[in-house]
Write an enzyme that holds these catalytic residues in place. Structure first.
Site, PDB file in Angstrom:
ATOM      1  CB  THR A 151      -0.924   0.058   1.097  1.00 20.42           C
ATOM      2  OG1 THR A 151      -0.596   0.187   2.057  1.00 20.42           O
ATOM      3  CG2 THR A 151      -2.091  -1.088   1.044  1.00 20.42           C
ATOM      4  CE  LYS A 177       0.103  -3.592   3.165  1.00 25.18           C
ATOM      5  NZ  LYS A 177      -0.525  -2.624   4.702  1.00 25.18           N
ATOM      6  CB  THR A 188      -1.904  -2.520   8.766  1.00 25.79           C
ATOM      7  OG1 THR A 188      -3.203  -2.170   9.729  1.00 25.79           O
ATOM      8  CG2 THR A 188      -2.065  -2.983   7.262  1.00 25.79           C
ATOM      9  CD  GLU A 274       1.570   5.140   6.635  1.00 28.48           C
ATOM     10  OE1 GLU A 274       0.942   5.813   6.986  1.00 28.48           O
ATOM     11  OE2 GLU A 274       1.063   4.129   5.790  1.00 28.48           O
ATOM     12  CG  ASN A 400      -1.078   7.618   7.833  1.00 21.55           C
ATOM     13  OD1 ASN A 400      -1.514   7.156   7.251  1.00 21.55           O
ATOM     14  ND2 ASN A 400       0.259   7.521   8.099  1.00 21.55           N
TER      15      ASN A 400
END
Lengths: 405, 405
Positions: A151, A177, A188, A274, A400
């Site tokens: 993602t 991932k 996640t 991220e 985000n």
């Protein structure tokens, strides 16, 4: 310990596994691959660990049911839509499994179904049904499959090893991932690991539980845990070793190889958090026991103030000690030493809980590397733990603040 | 409940209190005021709550010792250097108290000493000794004192109320600094509250413990708790009411007024979180009990993914439900409703755990206001709790990547 050797092939490194990935248009405005398929030519012994979040995506619930018999033969996974909290989530998850089962000619209950992406929206399984025919399974399809589950990941995450069990060469490898919502107790993250080692599902489950504790559960990107976390291990036995059914030397070899695969992937997940510009390893040595070491390392790894300081390459060790202080762990701050370490060297910044004079330029150079280790040393015992995380950056906020757009 | 009225004057609103603030150069390159003094013309009954961090700054330890007798008459506080984990921390804290005591002609053990700023560096008390003579105590000195304790705060935080106890008009008011490292169980926060109500230190302690739980302990900026958090209440009795020594109606009036002061300051701290663009209130209604409601509200308030979404005015309610899911609270996600509310209206986004179709433009308008409420409604009981926080922004990262520079 059996000799382990790094090999190529990721989730297809083991004999008998093929994989592939395509773009089928799960989110119309997204151009990346979004559907992955992994297949073993024979049924596998299998086990999984799943999110501890009370809000569980429908595919997670379905997989937990289908894994009760310890058997699986394929994994179908999509990115873009998480199929969590969606009005028709259960139907979509079930249908997705059926689509793969028909394509592969196996029972639907042997297909593991995984999703990752936005929560609360329905997953369009029609596009999966209409496109799955174009997905080609290949021995070298690991990267394609990996690309399809990514993602906000910026780099593919794959690893594989060979090891010996029962006199046979076995292979084990995986894809993963991660990126956001990574946190102890499974953020996640989707992780698919395959091996040709012959091992019972009970022993896989045991090894997985031992290994996840010291690998994925020690990774934190942002303190959030997700609805969809899934780590699956499929073992097809084609290496031909005697089936591992108890905690013997072969079990140890398998468990160690699995741990190595999971640790590789866990570190890749942390480094690719991220917006991250650097991998953060927090290493606690000499704590009273392992639990204490883990509490300390984990608190530092999750401290947003420490993470922001690492982004700024600022040797603000006070935030490190402060995070130790609120970790809930038992230790004496007056006995804590802190140092920063990287490819550019090591610098001691705090001894016995108090600041040392140090060369700020050297500290900045050390903290400007891609991988930085925060060393926390105590004199209390044998507790020695690493946790992995990343810095907190402008890009984390950007990614985000706009994720659904 | 006694009638409360908002009044001016902050920490000097109560009879007999004066305050002031100056720049004395605690950090040479810093131009803001950095030394505050608050004084009561008569000794006060006093109580405090302090950081739960295992790493406690020396002034915190000193204050805890000096408060054992429940008596204080002055507060001296500096910003710039936290005097935590510093080689000569104890001496510096003690000397700072002595300097104030000499200046005021009172015993050093009746001076509360507080510091906030960088951890691990020695505090230069010589500049305090040489400059304190220039500090003028004034009835209207609250703002000056407040300015002197602010660090990354962008706005002064002051409030005051009048209330009635024992037939007399009493006044209570305070000043506060917050900004970063604000978290349940007292983030880095200094808060000084004064009142002319006559109340025993035991009753102050009791009210403070009741009130801090539902005010400051429900504020989170970044999940870090600090080494220096201190909230002090000084009561000089000059209002002339009969001393409150038990849990009667007067006690309730005092406790409610104290709570209002603390809640005002807590909300100001949340709204002025480092880099924050908006105040986030998470309101949980209908949870099984208060503890459950608090767990839920607190997890959402601290979710960095939710905070980043709020910065982006993105109605990503899945992250809200997801945070509820990992909060550890007992609830059924299938029964949770979620709505966003602000001055621009209210919009329902999730009912019974599933996404609703909603007007994205209206949602964005609602979430773009300065103060946004996330409403989480459950059907389980009477648990009704608000927690306060703020969004996660680029500026948070910027401020905390460069703090020591």
């Amino acid at each position: 310990m059996a000799v382990m050797k790094k090999i190529d092939g990721g989730v297809c490194a083991a004999t008998g596994f093929t994989a592939g990935g395509i773009r089928c248009g799960i989110r119309p405005n997204q151009t990346k691959k979004d559907l992955a398929l992994i297949f073993s030519e024979v049924p596998c012994q299998a086990a999984g660990v799943f999110t501890k979040n009370r809000v569980k995506a429908d595919p997670v619930q379905l997989d937990q049911e289908n894994l009760r018999d310890g058997i699986a033969q394929a994994v179908i996974a999509n990115s873009g839509i998480a199929n969590a909290c969606a009005p028709h989530g259960r139907q979509a998850a079930v249908r997705m499994g059926q689509i793969a089962a028909e394509r592969l000619g196996i029972p639907a209950e042997n297909v593991m179904v995984c999703s990752t992406g936005i929560i609360g929206q329905d997953l369009d399984t029609d596009v999966i049904a209409s496109q799955i025919g174009t997905l080609v399974l290949r021995r070298d399809g690991a990267l394609e499959a990996e690309e399809a589950i990514m993602t906000t990941d910026t780099r593919p995450k794959m690893t594989a090893y060979s090891f010996t069990a029962g006199g046979k060469t076995c292979r084990i490898g995986g894809i993963c991932k991660g990126a956001g919502m990574i946190h102890p107790n499974m953020g996640t993250m989707l992780c698919f690991i395959t091996t040709d080692c012959a091992v019972s599902s009970a022993m896989i489950r045991k090894a997985l539980q031992e290994d996840v504790r010291v690998t994925f559960n020690r990774v934190s990107v942002d303190g959030d845990t997700s609805t969809n976390d899934t780590c699956l291990v499929l073992a097809n036995g084609l290496a031909g070793n005697a089936v591992i059914t108890e905690e013997d030397a072969d079990y140890a070899a398998f468990r160690d190889a699995l741990r190595q695969v999971m640790q590789d992937l866990a570190v890749m997940v942390a480094a690719d958090g991220e917006g991250a510009t650097r991998l953060l390893t927090v290493h606690v040595q000499g704590a009273k026991d392992e639990e204490t070491a883990e509490k300390l390392a984990s608190a530092v790894c999750q401290s947003t103030l420490t993470k922001a300081a690492m982004f700024g390459a600022d040797a603000n060790w006070g935030r490190v000690l402060c995070a130790c202080g609120y970790s809930g762990a038992e230790f004496d701050p007056q006995k804590a030493d802190i140092a920063f370490r990287s490819a550019a060297g090591e610098i001691a910044v705090c001894a016995h809980g108090q600041g040392l004079a140090f060369d700020e330029d050297l500290a900045r150079k050390i903290l400007s590397q891609d991988a930085v280790v925060i060393e926390i040393r105590l004199p209390d015992g044998g507790g020695d733990v690493c946790c992995w995380g990343c810095d907190l950056t402008y890009d984390y906020v950007k990614i985000n603040g706009e994720y659904r757009s």
